[in-house]
Design a protein around this motif. Structure first.
Motif, PDB file in Angstrom:
ATOM      1  N   ASN A   1       8.779  -0.866 -16.075  1.00  0.00           N
ATOM      2  CA  ASN A   1       8.702   0.200 -15.163  1.00  0.00           C
ATOM      3  C   ASN A   1       9.559   0.577 -14.144  1.00  0.00           C
ATOM      4  O   ASN A   1       9.871  -0.645 -13.664  1.00  0.00           O
ATOM      5  CB  ASN A   1       6.948  -0.369 -14.720  1.00  0.00           C
ATOM      6  N   ILE A   2       9.925   1.688 -13.744  1.00  0.00           N
ATOM      7  CA  ILE A   2      10.961   1.882 -12.778  1.00  0.00           C
ATOM      8  C   ILE A   2      10.425   2.974 -11.874  1.00  0.00           C
ATOM      9  O   ILE A   2       9.808   3.814 -12.301  1.00  0.00           O
ATOM     10  CB  ILE A   2      12.225   2.609 -13.198  1.00  0.00           C
ATOM     11  N   TYR A   3      10.289   2.617 -10.565  1.00  0.00           N
ATOM     12  CA  TYR A   3       9.683   3.430  -9.654  1.00  0.00           C
ATOM     13  C   TYR A   3      10.390   3.504  -8.318  1.00  0.00           C
ATOM     14  O   TYR A   3      11.139   2.718  -8.040  1.00  0.00           O
ATOM     15  CB  TYR A   3       8.151   3.115  -9.334  1.00  0.00           C
ATOM     16  N   ARG A   4      10.218   4.717  -7.418  1.00  0.00           N
ATOM     17  CA  ARG A   4      10.978   4.866  -6.409  1.00  0.00           C
ATOM     18  C   ARG A   4      10.512   3.894  -5.166  1.00  0.00           C
ATOM     19  O   ARG A   4       9.496   3.497  -5.118  1.00  0.00           O
ATOM     20  CB  ARG A   4      10.984   6.351  -5.849  1.00  0.00           C
TER      21      ARG A   4
ATOM     22  N   LYS B   1       0.371   5.270  -5.015  1.00  0.00           N
ATOM     23  CA  LYS B   1       0.217   6.376  -4.557  1.00  0.00           C
ATOM     24  C   LYS B   1       0.326   7.629  -5.218  1.00  0.00           C
ATOM     25  O   LYS B   1      -0.244   8.962  -4.929  1.00  0.00           O
ATOM     26  CB  LYS B   1       0.894   6.468  -3.273  1.00  0.00           C
ATOM     27  N   TYR B   2       1.579   7.991  -6.049  1.00  0.00           N
ATOM     28  CA  TYR B   2       1.906   9.060  -6.182  1.00  0.00           C
ATOM     29  C   TYR B   2       2.130   9.352  -8.047  1.00  0.00           C
ATOM     30  O   TYR B   2       2.432  10.407  -8.329  1.00  0.00           O
ATOM     31  CB  TYR B   2       3.240  10.046  -5.624  1.00  0.00           C
TER      32      TYR B   2
ATOM     33  N   SER C   1       0.653  -1.337   0.177  1.00  0.00           N
ATOM     34  CA  SER C   1       0.068  -0.056   0.017  1.00  0.00           C
ATOM     35  C   SER C   1       0.852   1.240   0.012  1.00  0.00           C
ATOM     36  O   SER C   1       0.452   2.292  -0.146  1.00  0.00           O
ATOM     37  CB  SER C   1      -0.973   0.041   1.096  1.00  0.00           C
ATOM     38  N   GLU C   2       2.171   1.048   0.233  1.00  0.00           N
ATOM     39  CA  GLU C   2       3.223   2.324   0.065  1.00  0.00           C
ATOM     40  C   GLU C   2       3.789   2.247  -1.120  1.00  0.00           C
ATOM     41  O   GLU C   2       4.751   3.381  -1.210  1.00  0.00           O
ATOM     42  CB  GLU C   2       3.927   2.112   1.273  1.00  0.00           C
ATOM     43  N   ASN C   3       3.317   1.567  -2.222  1.00  0.00           N
ATOM     44  CA  ASN C   3       4.037   1.811  -3.435  1.00  0.00           C
ATOM     45  C   ASN C   3       3.777   3.174  -4.038  1.00  0.00           C
ATOM     46  O   ASN C   3       2.804   3.622  -4.317  1.00  0.00           O
ATOM     47  CB  ASN C   3       3.383   0.653  -4.392  1.00  0.00           C
TER      48      ASN C   3
END
Length: 276
Positions: free
Chosen positions: A92-95, A24-25, A18-20
């Protein structure tokens, strides 16, 4: 299966919390890549665009993220499949998880998903302008981030109005791109495409088509601002993206276009795909 940070997983075993931050952003970028006969098409161009995008978004690039490493990680998934000769890859690349607007870290996770595809260029292809919301001009719009709500709404509008695609416009009412690619218009011997300053994605096939046109003495290329009215006055219009390559447009509002030049450029692009 998918490749998550170098680990091959069945999709049902992939755990997104849920913090992905991509969820979220929209704190994520992606590349859509075509694979044909076990070859990644225009891989170097995709790789260097990805690196530039990560730098612009202040993501920390892992030391192992070489051109060869990511190519190998993509082809590891393809090697598990035998249902097609052609595949669509989404890299896909995400923080990493954590933080509010301010992330806890700039380190990243990556996810590679591969799907078999059957590429079909439509003989009849209708477009119109999507006017409900703007694609704002500026450098951030040139990056393929996960923030694609405008493209989603325009795609729904196209479906509701029996269209194949929609033209996106910016706050200056200038043409930017279409929902899934860049756009070119042909008038006489001049071929125009929106400049990057108009807010269009820095498309890989856009780049290749520009190279093809600039080497052809029969045509003049202009990267410039384009009004929707110019589309209606054009002789030909075509769309470019990494999967379809070139899709000629046959109708805009009530205007019918020819497709001769589009098809010639498409043939040149297909040669580049083979030799790249």
């Amino acid at each position: 299966m998918v490749n998550f940070n170098g680990e091959l997983l069945f999709k049902e075993n992939l755990k997104i919390t849920s913090e992905n931050r991509a969820f979220k952003y929209g704190d994520a970028i992606f590349e859509t890549i075509k694979i044909s006969n076990n070859k990644i098409i225009f891989w170097e161009d995709h790789y260097f665009r990805l690196m530039a995008s990560m730098r612009m978004l202040r993501m920390k690039i892992p030391m192992e993220f070489t051109l060869e490493y990511l190519e190998q990680e993509i082809l590891r998934i393809v090697a598990l499949k035998d249902d097609s000769n052609t595949y669509r890859v989404r890299l896909n690349i995400y923080r990493k998880d954590g933080g509010l607007y301010k992330p806890e870290t700039n380190k990243i996770d990556y996810l590679i998903d591969v799907k078999a595809i059957n590429i079909i260029s439509k003989e009849t292809y209708k477009i119109d302008v999507f006017k409900d919301f703007y694609n704002y001009s500026g450098l951030l719009s040139t990056i393929k981030t996960n923030n694609r709500i405008l493209n989603t709404l325009a795609s729904i509008y196209a479906d509701e109005n029996d269209l194949d695609n929609c033209v996106l416009i910016n706050e200056k009412k200038g043409v930017v791109e279409v929902t899934n690619g860049n756009i070119f218009i042909v008038k006489g011997n001049t071929i125009k495409t929106p400049a990057l300053t108009e807010g269009c994605v820095k498309g890989i096939i856009r780049k290749k088509v520009i190279e093809i046109i600039t080497k052809n003495n029969d045509f003049t290329l202009e990267e410039t601002n384009i009004s929707p009215f110019e589309i209606q006055k054009a002789d030909e219009v075509f769309i470019t993206n990494a999967i379809i390559g070139i899709q000629p447009v046959t109708m805009y509002k009530k205007k019918i276009f020819t497709v001769n030049i589009s098809k010639k450029i498409k043939q040149s692009l297909q040669v580049l795909e083979v030799t790249s």
